[in-house]
Design an enzyme around this catalytic site. Structure first.
Site, PDB file in Angstrom:
ATOM      1  N   LYS A  39      -7.079 -33.252  79.801  1.00  0.00           N
ATOM      2  CA  LYS A  39      -8.440 -32.520  79.981  1.00  0.00           C
ATOM      3  C   LYS A  39      -8.844 -32.689  81.280  1.00  0.00           C
ATOM      4  O   LYS A  39      -8.983 -33.951  81.952  1.00  0.00           O
ATOM      5  CB  LYS A  39      -9.494 -33.298  78.912  1.00  0.00           C
ATOM      6  CG  LYS A  39     -10.712 -32.728  78.865  1.00  0.00           C
ATOM      7  CD  LYS A  39     -11.442 -33.755  77.782  1.00  0.00           C
ATOM      8  CE  LYS A  39     -12.842 -33.361  77.666  1.00  0.00           C
ATOM      9  NZ  LYS A  39     -13.665 -34.367  77.091  1.00  0.00           N
ATOM     10  N   ILE A  46     -15.670 -42.585  72.413  1.00  0.00           N
ATOM     11  CA  ILE A  46     -14.590 -43.276  72.419  1.00  0.00           C
ATOM     12  C   ILE A  46     -15.004 -44.240  73.847  1.00  0.00           C
ATOM     13  O   ILE A  46     -14.629 -45.364  74.016  1.00  0.00           O
ATOM     14  CB  ILE A  46     -13.334 -42.522  72.695  1.00  0.00           C
ATOM     15  CG1 ILE A  46     -12.923 -42.007  71.098  1.00  0.00           C
ATOM     16  CG2 ILE A  46     -12.175 -43.429  73.195  1.00  0.00           C
ATOM     17  CD1 ILE A  46     -11.650 -41.350  70.865  1.00  0.00           C
ATOM     18  N   VAL A 106     -12.243 -38.011  62.870  1.00  0.00           N
ATOM     19  CA  VAL A 106     -12.105 -37.193  64.155  1.00  0.00           C
ATOM     20  C   VAL A 106     -12.544 -37.811  65.471  1.00  0.00           C
ATOM     21  O   VAL A 106     -12.728 -39.052  65.424  1.00  0.00           O
ATOM     22  CB  VAL A 106     -13.507 -36.331  63.696  1.00  0.00           C
ATOM     23  CG1 VAL A 106     -13.399 -35.189  62.850  1.00  0.00           C
ATOM     24  CG2 VAL A 106     -14.755 -37.045  63.291  1.00  0.00           C
ATOM     25  N   ALA A 115     -11.422 -35.861  71.916  1.00  0.00           N
ATOM     26  CA  ALA A 115     -11.622 -35.653  73.336  1.00  0.00           C
ATOM     27  C   ALA A 115     -12.089 -36.815  73.913  1.00  0.00           C
ATOM     28  O   ALA A 115     -13.016 -37.440  73.353  1.00  0.00           O
ATOM     29  CB  ALA A 115     -12.612 -34.367  73.529  1.00  0.00           C
TER      30      ALA A 115
HETATM   31  P1  FAD Z   1     -14.504 -45.302  61.259  1.00  0.00           P
HETATM   32  O1  FAD Z   1     -13.388 -44.364  61.700  1.00  0.00           O
HETATM   33  O2  FAD Z   1     -15.404 -44.771  60.285  1.00  0.00           O
HETATM   34  O3  FAD Z   1     -13.814 -46.653  60.719  1.00  0.00           O
HETATM   35  C1  FAD Z   1     -14.531 -47.415  59.803  1.00  0.00           C
HETATM   36  C2  FAD Z   1     -13.857 -48.518  59.238  1.00  0.00           C
HETATM   37  O4  FAD Z   1     -14.350 -49.554  58.647  1.00  0.00           O
HETATM   38  C3  FAD Z   1     -12.463 -48.051  58.358  1.00  0.00           C
HETATM   39  O5  FAD Z   1     -11.305 -48.826  58.666  1.00  0.00           O
HETATM   40  C4  FAD Z   1     -13.066 -48.410  57.156  1.00  0.00           C
HETATM   41  O6  FAD Z   1     -11.899 -48.705  56.250  1.00  0.00           O
HETATM   42  C5  FAD Z   1     -13.630 -49.835  57.504  1.00  0.00           C
HETATM   43  N1  FAD Z   1     -14.855 -50.098  56.598  1.00  0.00           N
HETATM   44  C6  FAD Z   1     -15.783 -49.565  56.108  1.00  0.00           C
HETATM   45  N2  FAD Z   1     -16.385 -50.291  55.188  1.00  0.00           N
HETATM   46  C7  FAD Z   1     -15.711 -51.327  54.964  1.00  0.00           C
HETATM   47  C8  FAD Z   1     -15.554 -52.338  53.751  1.00  0.00           C
HETATM   48  N3  FAD Z   1     -16.815 -52.413  52.983  1.00  0.00           N
HETATM   49  N4  FAD Z   1     -14.515 -52.877  53.795  1.00  0.00           N
HETATM   50  C9  FAD Z   1     -13.490 -53.044  54.535  1.00  0.00           C
HETATM   51  N5  FAD Z   1     -13.427 -52.065  55.476  1.00  0.00           N
HETATM   52  C10 FAD Z   1     -14.397 -51.355  55.583  1.00  0.00           C
HETATM   53  N6  FAD Z   1     -15.672 -39.253  69.714  1.00  0.00           N
HETATM   54  C11 FAD Z   1     -14.965 -38.813  70.944  1.00  0.00           C
HETATM   55  O7  FAD Z   1     -14.838 -39.754  71.847  1.00  0.00           O
HETATM   56  N7  FAD Z   1     -14.498 -37.587  71.246  1.00  0.00           N
HETATM   57  C12 FAD Z   1     -14.713 -36.792  70.304  1.00  0.00           C
HETATM   58  O8  FAD Z   1     -14.101 -35.711  70.422  1.00  0.00           O
HETATM   59  C13 FAD Z   1     -15.283 -36.996  68.886  1.00  0.00           C
HETATM   60  N8  FAD Z   1     -15.538 -36.212  68.257  1.00  0.00           N
HETATM   61  C14 FAD Z   1     -16.504 -36.509  67.150  1.00  0.00           C
HETATM   62  C15 FAD Z   1     -16.854 -35.383  66.045  1.00  0.00           C
HETATM   63  C16 FAD Z   1     -17.612 -35.766  65.073  1.00  0.00           C
HETATM   64  C17 FAD Z   1     -18.084 -34.755  64.131  1.00  0.00           C
HETATM   65  C18 FAD Z   1     -17.977 -37.146  64.918  1.00  0.00           C
HETATM   66  C19 FAD Z   1     -18.855 -37.409  63.658  1.00  0.00           C
HETATM   67  C20 FAD Z   1     -17.619 -37.943  65.587  1.00  0.00           C
HETATM   68  C21 FAD Z   1     -16.881 -37.695  66.843  1.00  0.00           C
HETATM   69  N9  FAD Z   1     -16.469 -38.655  67.650  1.00  0.00           N
HETATM   70  C22 FAD Z   1     -15.754 -38.175  68.842  1.00  0.00           C
HETATM   71  C23 FAD Z   1     -16.661 -39.984  67.253  1.00  0.00           C
HETATM   72  C24 FAD Z   1     -15.433 -40.705  66.917  1.00  0.00           C
HETATM   73  O9  FAD Z   1     -14.834 -40.265  65.763  1.00  0.00           O
HETATM   74  C25 FAD Z   1     -15.846 -42.176  66.609  1.00  0.00           C
HETATM   75  O10 FAD Z   1     -16.399 -42.918  67.645  1.00  0.00           O
HETATM   76  C26 FAD Z   1     -14.482 -42.990  66.344  1.00  0.00           C
HETATM   77  O11 FAD Z   1     -13.698 -42.333  65.449  1.00  0.00           O
HETATM   78  C27 FAD Z   1     -14.807 -44.361  66.055  1.00  0.00           C
HETATM   79  O12 FAD Z   1     -15.127 -44.497  64.660  1.00  0.00           O
HETATM   80  P2  FAD Z   1     -15.371 -46.089  64.112  1.00  0.00           P
HETATM   81  O13 FAD Z   1     -13.849 -46.700  64.426  1.00  0.00           O
HETATM   82  O14 FAD Z   1     -16.326 -46.606  64.741  1.00  0.00           O
HETATM   83  O15 FAD Z   1     -15.625 -45.550  62.493  1.00  0.00           O
END
Ligand code: FAD
Length: 507
Positions: free
Chosen positions: A82, A348, A51, A54
Site C-alpha cells: 500500500k 491498527i 475486519v 489496511a
Molecule cells: P476484537 O477484534 O473485537 O477482539 C476482542 C477480543 O476480546 C476477542 O478475542 C473476544 O473474544 C475477546 N472478549 C470480549 N469479551 C470477552 C469476554 N467476556 N471474555 C473473554 N474474551 C472476551 N483498522 C485498521 O487499522 N485498518 C482498517 O482497514 C480497519 N477497518 C475497519 C473497518 C470497520 C468497519 C471496523 C469496525 C474496524 C476497522 N478497523 C480497521 C479496526 C480494527 O478492526 C480493530 O482495531 C482491530 O481489529 C482490533 O480489534 P480489537 O482486537 O480491539 O477487538
C-alpha cells in the site's frame, strides 16, 4: 504483586483480537528481560470483530521490533503493498486524489515545495500536485519497489493490506513462543480490590480465576474492564463523525488493483476497497440516520467489482474514545479504548502507539500517577489529531446530497478551522514534532478536496517564472521515469513469496 516482591509482574491481557495478540507479542518480546508472567484470555464463542485489513507504514517499525521478516509476513498474511489511499468523489463527484506515504516535490529554494507549487499553479504552469509525488505516480502505474537508501529517488514509505486474522494468528504463535500463556474462556466476572478499587482478577465461566497486577483491556467494543468495570467515560464524537454502521464483504480478486487502498464517497458515507492477494475486502461505512440499513447493504452489494465471497456482515459503532485510556491498573488498547472510522486506516496504528507508549512507561514497583497521566496525554493527542484530520475529509466537500451538505455546514473544532484558514490564505501547514499526519497528508486532502491557497510565500520570487515552470516540468518527468523503472506491483509481491490464484498471475 508476586514474583519480584513489590514489582508489577503479572500482566493479564483480556481479548485475543488484533489488539490483544499485537500487545501480547510485543510485551513478550520487548519486555522479556523483566521476567513478566503474561496471560491472554480470549473467547472463541465471542469471537473478534474480524475486519481491519489496511495499515499505515508504522506497522513496518512494529514488525521490525518483533523481529518479523517482511517477505515471510507478506506470504503468511496474503499481503499486498500500500503506497497510499485513493479518495474518489470526495470533493465533487468525479474528483480523485491519492494521500501518499511520501512527499511532494523536491527542494527549489528557501520556501517549502508547496509554496512554489501554489505560485506556479496560479500561473497555470504546474501539473496536478500528485505528479510530483513518486509514490502516487508509482501507485497509479501499478508499480512498486522498496525506497532506495542512496537518495537516488524522492523518499517515500509503504504499508500493507493484509488478512488481519492471519496476522493476529501469527502473532499468537510468536507471543506463545515468547512465553505468553493463552487461556480460552468467557470472562463472567471481574474482581476489584476493596481499598484501591484496582482490578485484582478475572473469573472465567469454567470457574478458573486469573489474578494480575496490570490488566490490558483488549476486549473490543465491549470494553469489559475499562468501561463496564472501571466506568471510564466514553467521549462521544458522533457530532463530528456521525457514521455509525458498516457492512463488510469480501469479493474475488479479478486482477491487480495496484498498490493502494480506495475510499469512494457515497450518498451518506463511503465505500472501501482493499485488495489482498487472494480476495478484495469491501465495505460501506455510513450513517443510519441518513441511509437505511437494507438500502445501504443493497448498494454495497450492487457496487462490488466481482462476485461476493460471503454474506455481508453488519457492524455498529460510535466514534469516540475513553476519557482515560489508562485508569487504575488497566490500560485499554484497541477498540476497547475508542474507535475512529477506518477512512485513514488508523486503528491498527493506534493499537501500536498504545503498545509502544506502554512499553516506554511500563511500571516498576508501583504505577506512578505521572506515568498514567503521560500515557493518557500522549494517546489523547493521537486520537484528537486523527479526529481533526478525518473531519476535514467530511467538511471540505462540495457534494450536493443532504448528508454532505450537513457535513459541510457542521460546527468543527477550532483547531481544525484554524488549519483550513491557514492553508487557504497562504498554504501554511500544521507541523508536529511527533505523531501522525504531517504536512503532506494535509496538503493531499486540502488540494484533493478543492481547498486552494490564495497566496504563497514571497521567497518563491527568487525563482523566475520560466525557471520555476522548467524545474517543475523536469521534476514531473523524473517522477514518471523513476516510477516507470520500478517492477510491477504483481512482480514485486510474487518475488516476495506470494502465491496467487491464476486470475491474478495472468490478469
Ligand atoms: P476484537 O477484534 O473485537 O477482539 C476482542 C477480543 O476480546 C476477542 O478475542 C473476544 O473474544 C475477546 N472478549 C470480549 N469479551 C470477552 C469476554 N467476556 N471474555 C473473554 N474474551 C472476551 N483498522 C485498521 O487499522 N485498518 C482498517 O482497514 C480497519 N477497518 C475497519 C473497518 C470497520 C468497519 C471496523 C469496525 C474496524 C476497522 N478497523 C480497521 C479496526 C480494527 O478492526 C480493530 O482495531 C482491530 O481489529 C482490533 O480489534 P480489537 O482486537 O480491539 O477487538
Amino acid at each position: 504483586m508476586s514474583g519480584r516482591g513489590q514489582h508489577i509482574d503479572r500482566v493479564v491481557i483480556v481479548g485475543g483480537g488484533t489488539a490483544g495478540w499485537m500487545t501480547a507479542a510485543a510485551l513478550g518480546r520487548m519486555l522479556g528481560a523483566l521476567g513478566l508472567s503474561i496471560t491472554l484470555v480470549e473467547s472463541a464463542s465471542i469471537g473478534t470483530v474480524g475486519v481491519g485489513e489496511a495499515t499505515l507504514p508504522q506497522i513496518r517499525t512494529f514488525n521490525r521490533l518483533l523481529g518479523i521478516d517482511e517477505a515471510e509476513m507478506m506470504a503468511r498474511t496474503a499481503a499486498t503493498i500500500k503506497l497510499g489511499i485513493e479518495f474518489r468523489d470526495w470533493g465533487r463527484p468525479g474528483d480523485h486524489y491519492i494521500h501518499p506515504f511520501g512527499t511532494y516535490g523536491e527542494e527549489l529554494g528557501d520556501a517549502p515545495f508547496i509554496q512554489y507549487w501554489a505560485r506556479a499553479s496560479a500561473m497555470g504552469a504546474a501539473a496536478s500536485i500528485g505528479e510530483y509525488s513518486l509514490p502516487i505516480v508509482a501507485a497509479l502505474a501499478g508499480r512498486f519497489e522498496p525506497p532506495s537508501e542512496d537518495g537516488r529517488h524522492q523518499p517515500y514509505d509503504y504499508a500493507f493490506q493484509f488478512d488481519a486474522g492471519l496476522y493476529a494468528a501469527w502473532l499468537a504463535e510468536l507471543a506463545q513462543a515468547a512465553g505468553v500463556i493463552r487461556r480460552e474462556g468467557r470472562i463472567v466476572a471481574v474482581r476489584r480490590e476493596g481499598e484501591s478499587g484496582q482490578i485484582g482478577s478475572v473469573l472465567l465461566e469454567t470457574g478458573e480465576t486469573i489474578d494480575g497486577d496490570l490488566f490490558i483491556d483488549c476486549s473490543g467494543f465491549r470494553a469489559l474492564l475499562i468501561g463496564d468495570t472501571l466506568g471510564s467515560a466514553f467521549e462521544d464524537w458522533s457530532h463530528w463523525l456521525p457514521c455509525n454502521r458498516a457492512f463488510a464483504v469480501p469479493c474475488g480478486n479479478g486482477g491487480d488493483h495496484g498498490p493502494y487502498t480506495r475510499a469512494t464517497a457515497r450518498r451518506a458515507g463511503w465505500q472501501w476497497r482493499i485488495p489482498l492477494q487472494h480476495r478484495v475486502g469491501n465495505g460501506l461505512v455510513y450513517c443510519n440516520d441518513w441511509w437505511e440499513d437494507q438500502a445501504a447493504c443493497d448498494f454495497l452489494m450492487a457496487h462490488l467489482e466481482s462476485d461476493a465471497g460471503a454474506e455481508p456482515r453488519q457492524l455498529s459503532f460510535s466514534t469516540g474514545r475513553r476519557k482515560s485510556l489508562w485508569s487504575g491498573n488497566c490500560i485499554a488498547i484497541g477498540l476497547a479504548g475508542g474507535f475512529l472510522e477506518p477512512l485513514e486506516s488508523t486503528s491498527i496504528d493506534l493499537i501500536q502507539s498504545g503498545i509502544l507508549n506502554l512499553v516506554e512507561l511500563f511500571p516498576g514497583e508501583v504505577i506512578e500517577e505521572s506515568d498514567r497521566a503521560e500515557y493518557n496525554r500522549l494517546m489523547d493527542l493521537e486520537f484528537e489529531r486523527i479526529r481533526d484530520f478525518l473531519v476535514l475529509h467530511y467538511v471540505a466537500n462540495q457534494r450536493e446530497e443532504e448528508f454532505w451538505s450537513a457535513m459541510r455546514e457542521m460546527a468543527i473544532p477550532q483547531s481544525l478551522s484554524d488549519k483550513i484558514e491557514d492553508f487557504r490564505t497562504r498554504a501554511i501547514l500544521p507541523e508536529y514534532a511527533e505523531g501522525l499526519f504531517q504536512p503532506v497528508s494535509w496538503i493531499s486532502v486540502f488540494l484533493g478536496q478543492n481547498v486552494v491557497p490564495q497566496g504563497w510565500d514571497p521567497r518563491t520570487d527568487a525563482l523566475g517564472e520560466t525557471d520555476l515552470a522548467q524545474q517543475l516540468e523536469d521534476m514531473r518527468q523524473r517522477m514518471a521515469a523513476d516510477a516507470g523503472s520500478m517492477p510491477t506491483h504483481l512482480d514485486y509481491i510474487r518475488n516476495a513469496g506470494a502465491s496467487f490464484p491464476a486470475s491474478i498471475v495472468h490478469p
